[in-house]
Design an enzyme around this catalytic site. Structure first.
Site, PDB file in Angstrom:
ATOM      1  N   ASP A  57       0.799  -1.192  -0.007  1.00 22.30           N
ATOM      2  CA  ASP A  57      -0.099  -0.064  -0.143  1.00 22.30           C
ATOM      3  C   ASP A  57       0.913   1.294  -0.020  1.00 22.30           C
ATOM      4  OD1 ASP A  57      -2.443  -1.242   0.171  1.00 22.30           O
ATOM      5  OD2 ASP A  57      -2.892  -1.133   2.330  1.00 22.30           O
ATOM      6  N   LYS A  79      -3.066   2.414  -2.213  1.00 21.27           N
ATOM      7  CA  LYS A  79      -4.436   2.884  -1.966  1.00 21.27           C
ATOM      8  C   LYS A  79      -4.475   4.538  -1.646  1.00 21.27           C
ATOM      9  CE  LYS A  79      -6.672  -0.796   0.310  1.00 21.27           C
ATOM     10  NZ  LYS A  79      -7.501  -1.093   1.410  1.00 21.27           N
ATOM     11  N   MET A 190      -7.920   8.872   9.409  1.00 19.87           N
ATOM     12  CA  MET A 190      -8.674   9.280   8.145  1.00 19.87           C
ATOM     13  C   MET A 190      -9.584  10.582   8.614  1.00 19.87           C
ATOM     14  SD  MET A 190      -9.238   5.486   6.735  1.00 19.87           S
ATOM     15  CE  MET A 190      -9.727   4.848   8.241  1.00 19.87           C
TER      16      MET A 190
HETATM   17  N1  SAH Z   1      -3.717   0.471   9.496  1.00 19.91           N
HETATM   18  C1  SAH Z   1      -3.258   1.482   9.520  1.00 19.91           C
HETATM   19  C2  SAH Z   1      -4.422   2.676   9.199  1.00 19.91           C
HETATM   20  C3  SAH Z   1      -4.833   2.701   7.855  1.00 19.91           C
HETATM   21  S1  SAH Z   1      -6.018   4.015   7.832  1.00 19.91           S
HETATM   22  C4  SAH Z   1      -2.419   1.746  11.026  1.00 19.91           C
HETATM   23  O1  SAH Z   1      -2.566   0.976  11.860  1.00 19.91           O
HETATM   24  O2  SAH Z   1      -1.870   2.706  10.960  1.00 19.91           O
HETATM   25  C5  SAH Z   1      -5.092   5.120   7.193  1.00 19.91           C
HETATM   26  C6  SAH Z   1      -5.036   6.283   7.984  1.00 19.91           C
HETATM   27  O3  SAH Z   1      -3.826   6.288   9.005  1.00 19.91           O
HETATM   28  C7  SAH Z   1      -4.518   7.576   7.540  1.00 19.91           C
HETATM   29  O4  SAH Z   1      -5.524   8.483   6.981  1.00 19.91           O
HETATM   30  C8  SAH Z   1      -4.064   8.306   8.705  1.00 19.91           C
HETATM   31  O5  SAH Z   1      -4.878   8.764   9.424  1.00 19.91           O
HETATM   32  C9  SAH Z   1      -3.180   7.325   9.178  1.00 19.91           C
HETATM   33  N2  SAH Z   1      -1.912   7.152   9.115  1.00 19.91           N
HETATM   34  C10 SAH Z   1      -0.935   6.230   8.603  1.00 19.91           C
HETATM   35  N3  SAH Z   1       0.304   6.364   8.438  1.00 19.91           N
HETATM   36  C11 SAH Z   1       0.415   7.601   8.896  1.00 19.91           C
HETATM   37  C12 SAH Z   1       1.616   8.318   8.907  1.00 19.91           C
HETATM   38  N4  SAH Z   1       2.904   8.082   8.713  1.00 19.91           N
HETATM   39  N5  SAH Z   1       1.446   9.745   9.245  1.00 19.91           N
HETATM   40  C13 SAH Z   1       0.111  10.153   9.494  1.00 19.91           C
HETATM   41  N6  SAH Z   1      -1.030   9.465   9.270  1.00 19.91           N
HETATM   42  C14 SAH Z   1      -0.928   8.210   9.049  1.00 19.91           C
END
Ligand code: SAH
Length: 279
Positions: A57, A79, A190
């Site tokens: 992803d 995505k 998100m």
């Molecule tokens: N499974 C992932 C989340 C997926 S949803 C987890 O556990 O982290 C995707 C959301 O995760 C993004 O819209 C944002 O809100 C957050 N996100 C993931 N990585 C990020 C990063 N490096 N910096 C800021 N937000 C992040």
């Protein structure tokens, strides 16, 4: 637990596939953490090193993939907010197709596979097709991105709970009321698009207009940025800073702890210390 079971797929090579029945899979769903290669788990690194195919992803750490998974075909199913170059069904089909062809498939996801990652849907797709699947937990952005900005989610005497919510769709009034009553630190993933309904909803249900809010964009990248505001000012401040996804939002008094020298933070810490002294 090891990254991959010692199932028979390791013995399947491209030349042996034509000779007899193909041994399927396995598929390993790997949580890739919040973007820094250093935050991959040892199990994740092991699974990548053994992979024949990696489906990754946008938010998974992808810069070093060629060296982490040297034998693998790398497939970007990237995505993006609002547009999915490969649909969820398409990702599941690719995963199943490669596993049925006898490949060791790693599905590399951002953060943790089971935190808003649709990991469970991918596990079910494997089960439906009789494919062995293992899930390797990852460091979720919900915890790590606030930490990268110096924000703890709990602090004795200040917050003894946190709630992680998806801002993908606006929250209901019941949910907003529940969050306000619970008084926990609120972490939103998100959440950039629904910030107006979240902030106005929490205010409408009685949360303090002065409640601190932090928005941390692009955690662990060279352009990581934190915008700190309050519940009543956050909309204007986020617009002025042109805040964009991906970002993690934190609503709660703990946000103050990232900023030493702030008079309000000093007061907060003093109160917390009094509390900590009571047991
Ligand atoms: N499974 C992932 C989340 C997926 S949803 C987890 O556990 O982290 C995707 C959301 O995760 C993004 O819209 C944002 O809100 C957050 N996100 C993931 N990585 C990020 C990063 N490096 N910096 C800021 N937000 C992040």
């Amino acid at each position: 637990m090891t990254a991959q079971s010692s199932r028979t797929a390791g013995s399947v090579s491209s030349s042996s596939v034509a000779a007899g029945p193909v041994t399927t899979g396995p598929v390993t769903l790997v949580g890739g953490g919040p973007g820094a290669a250093e935050l991959l788990t040892v199990a994740a690194v092991t699974a990548l090193a053994q992979a024949d195919v990696v489906l990754f992803d946008r938010l998974a750490p992808s810069d070093d993939l060629a060296s982490l998974a040297p034998q693998a075909t790398l497939i970007d199913v990237g995505k993006r907010a609002g547009s999915h170059p490969v649909s969820q069904t398409g990702i599941e089909e690719l995963m199943v197709e490669h596993a049925l062809a006898g490949k060791r498939v790693v599905r590399l996801k951002g953060g943790d596979p089971y935190v808003f990652g649709r990991g469970s849907e991918e596990v079910l797709a494997c089960h439906r097709n009789g494919i062995a699947v293992t899930v390797i937990s990852g460091v979720t952005s919900a915890l790590a991105v606030p930490a990268a900005a110096g924000i703890p989610l709990t602090h004795r005497g200040i917050s003894h709970a946190f709630t992680v919510i998806s801002g993908h769709a606006p929250l209901t009034d019941n949910e907003l009321e529940g969050l306000t009553l619970l008084g926990s630190t609120i972490v939103v993933l998100m959440g950039v698009g629904t910030l107006p309904t979240l902030s106005q909803g929490l205010l409408r249900h009685g949360m303090s207009a002065e409640m601190p809010v932090a928005i941390i964009e692009r955690g662990f990248s060279a352009t990581q940025r934190t915008t700190v505001s309050t519940l009543s000012a956050v909309l204007a401040d986020a617009a002025a800073a042109s805040v964009r996804s991906p970002a993690v939002l934190v609503v709660g008094e703990v946000v103050r702890l990232a900023y030493s020298g702030d008079a309000a933070a000093e007061d907060l810490v003093a109160r917390a210390a009094e509390f900590a002294g009571t047991d």
